[in-house]
Enzyme design. Sequence first.
Site, PDB file in Angstrom:
ATOM      1  N   HIS A 112      -7.734  -5.821   0.262  1.00 10.68           N
ATOM      2  CA  HIS A 112      -6.292  -5.137   0.233  1.00 10.68           C
ATOM      3  C   HIS A 112      -5.706  -5.702   1.489  1.00 10.68           C
ATOM      4  O   HIS A 112      -6.189  -5.299   2.603  1.00 10.68           O
ATOM      5  CB  HIS A 112      -6.770  -3.522   0.495  1.00 10.68           C
ATOM      6  CG  HIS A 112      -5.750  -2.491   0.629  1.00 10.68           C
ATOM      7  ND1 HIS A 112      -4.915  -2.194  -0.513  1.00 10.68           N
ATOM      8  CD2 HIS A 112      -5.180  -1.840   1.656  1.00 10.68           C
ATOM      9  CE1 HIS A 112      -4.120  -1.313  -0.170  1.00 10.68           C
ATOM     10  NE2 HIS A 112      -4.348  -0.905   1.168  1.00 10.68           N
ATOM     11  N   LYS A 115       4.280   2.218  -2.330  1.00 13.91           N
ATOM     12  CA  LYS A 115       4.633   3.080  -3.009  1.00 13.91           C
ATOM     13  C   LYS A 115       6.138   3.631  -2.582  1.00 13.91           C
ATOM     14  O   LYS A 115       6.921   3.925  -3.739  1.00 13.91           O
ATOM     15  CB  LYS A 115       3.788   4.601  -2.750  1.00 13.91           C
ATOM     16  CG  LYS A 115       2.284   4.356  -2.875  1.00 13.91           C
ATOM     17  CD  LYS A 115       1.452   5.561  -2.478  1.00 13.91           C
ATOM     18  CE  LYS A 115       0.040   5.201  -1.943  1.00 13.91           C
ATOM     19  NZ  LYS A 115      -0.837   4.744  -2.557  1.00 13.91           N
ATOM     20  N   SER A 121       0.716  -1.191  -0.004  1.00 16.57           N
ATOM     21  CA  SER A 121       0.164  -0.126   0.080  1.00 16.57           C
ATOM     22  C   SER A 121       0.972   1.251   0.147  1.00 16.57           C
ATOM     23  O   SER A 121       1.609   1.454  -0.923  1.00 16.57           O
ATOM     24  CB  SER A 121      -0.921  -0.041   1.092  1.00 16.57           C
ATOM     25  OG  SER A 121      -2.007   0.481   1.009  1.00 16.57           O
TER      26      SER A 121
HETATM   27  C1  GTR Z   1      -5.376   4.671   1.628  1.00 16.15           C
HETATM   28  C2  GTR Z   1      -4.798   5.508   0.666  1.00 16.15           C
HETATM   29  C3  GTR Z   1      -4.014   4.647  -0.336  1.00 16.15           C
HETATM   30  C4  GTR Z   1      -3.123   3.490   0.331  1.00 16.15           C
HETATM   31  C5  GTR Z   1      -3.745   2.981   1.563  1.00 16.15           C
HETATM   32  C6  GTR Z   1      -2.966   2.273   2.508  1.00 16.15           C
HETATM   33  O1  GTR Z   1      -6.234   5.217   2.405  1.00 16.15           O
HETATM   34  O2  GTR Z   1      -5.761   6.062  -0.164  1.00 16.15           O
HETATM   35  O3  GTR Z   1      -3.152   5.267  -1.300  1.00 16.15           O
HETATM   36  O4  GTR Z   1      -1.975   3.858   0.652  1.00 16.15           O
HETATM   37  O5  GTR Z   1      -4.307   4.024   2.343  1.00 16.15           O
HETATM   38  O6  GTR Z   1      -1.660   2.660   2.587  1.00 16.15           O
HETATM   39  O7  GTR Z   1      -3.335   1.458   3.463  1.00 16.15           O
END
Ligand code: GTR
Length: 418
Positions: free
Chosen positions: A399, A262, A258
């Site tokens: 996720h 990045k 996540s």
């Molecule tokens: C979310 C964000 C994503 C992702 C995620 C995470 O809220 O919108 O870009 O990075 O968090 O890191 O779990």
Amino acid sequence: MKNLITIAILLLSPMIFAQPEANYDESKVPKFPLPDPLTTFSGNPIANKTQWEENRRFEIFQFFERQVYGKVPDRLDEYSFKLWEESDDAYGGKARRKQVAISLTKNKRTITYNLLIYLPKGNPKAPVFLGYNFYGNHTVTDDPKVPITKAWVSNNESFGITDHKATEATRGVRKHRWAIEKMLDNGYGLATIHYGEVDPDKNDFSDGLHQLFYKDGQVKPKTNEWGSIAAWAFGLSKAMDYLENDTNISDVIVFGHSRLGKAALWAGATDKRFAGVISNNSGCGGAALSKRKFGETVARINNSFPHWFAGSFKKYGNNERTLPVDQHQLLALVAPRPLYVASAAEDRWADPKGEFLSAYHASKVYALYGKQGIDSPEMPAIDQPLQNTVAYHIRSGKHDVTDYDWEQYITWAKTFVK
Ligand code: GTR
């Protein structure tokens, strides 16, 4: 008249300022030309890896560095490593554990963060996965020898964290995301760091890595300087300075989930010592193509997390059309090193198709090196990994990071990361 204008502005403002609903409809994805990794900004074709490395890679890198993640402002004055704990009795005697404090100093200010390492005892020089964790090194394992982090952690009701402080009750709460025993059984180690020790994940630049570099009176980085993602990537690079000198460690594969995916991608792009790079569900500003505007968009991410990217990235919100790059070119910066992009079927916010296409479009840079990437623009079926030097899978489910993901990463690393 003045009153009428005021009323009109008040009535229209929700339309002007509200975030549009996230788009999840493939037919509403804008038609856009994708910038070609193999044509320079001034329109010249790139025919081979020398031209790629000498011209194109550099200009793409510079764009991401100044306009997306932000530049590291300067060099450190000093850094040091302290191996403060070591044992060979972890995981029932299967693993050697090391805990290393990394200290970074600039302008007489210092931050210190901890690297937790497990190495398979059967392998005197093991490859490792290096990745940040979200809630502290103590959350990835039940191992009582790992201290509870004292750094900022995100509040999380289900973990009982309400004041940004981790407690003993959070020991092991994230161990399902780190298949440590699987890694060990396959001859791999794990090195992990709590990201909050490097830069607390909040929109204030008063703490963490950034403030070390401030000149008198400065309170935040300049517009084209680093946000948190670049700071986290820098922290990974400094960990690499230790890892490359640890005689029990061979290759280091940088991994992240996540937002930390990045960071792993940017670390892989900025530091060629990482032998492989894994992006797990990294989404917008990670592996996913920004120009598709599917799920999370540049405008939304800059609005929700204003501190993640360089200030200069803000101008591309709702303006992706004018971006001269897209995220497939970030992936291409990793070439020719092995790269794994993974999505989850229910994680539409991260745009699985955009993540896949990005890996596909990066593959033509791998081809310059004779490396096989993703050959077809057709997405593979769910739970059917496609593994070459560039690899991709879309896992069923949410996720997250699961054992399934790690099983694929280990299989792929054994073949492609040497
Ligand atoms: C979310 C964000 C994503 C992702 C995620 C995470 O809220 O919108 O870009 O990075 O968090 O890191 O779990």
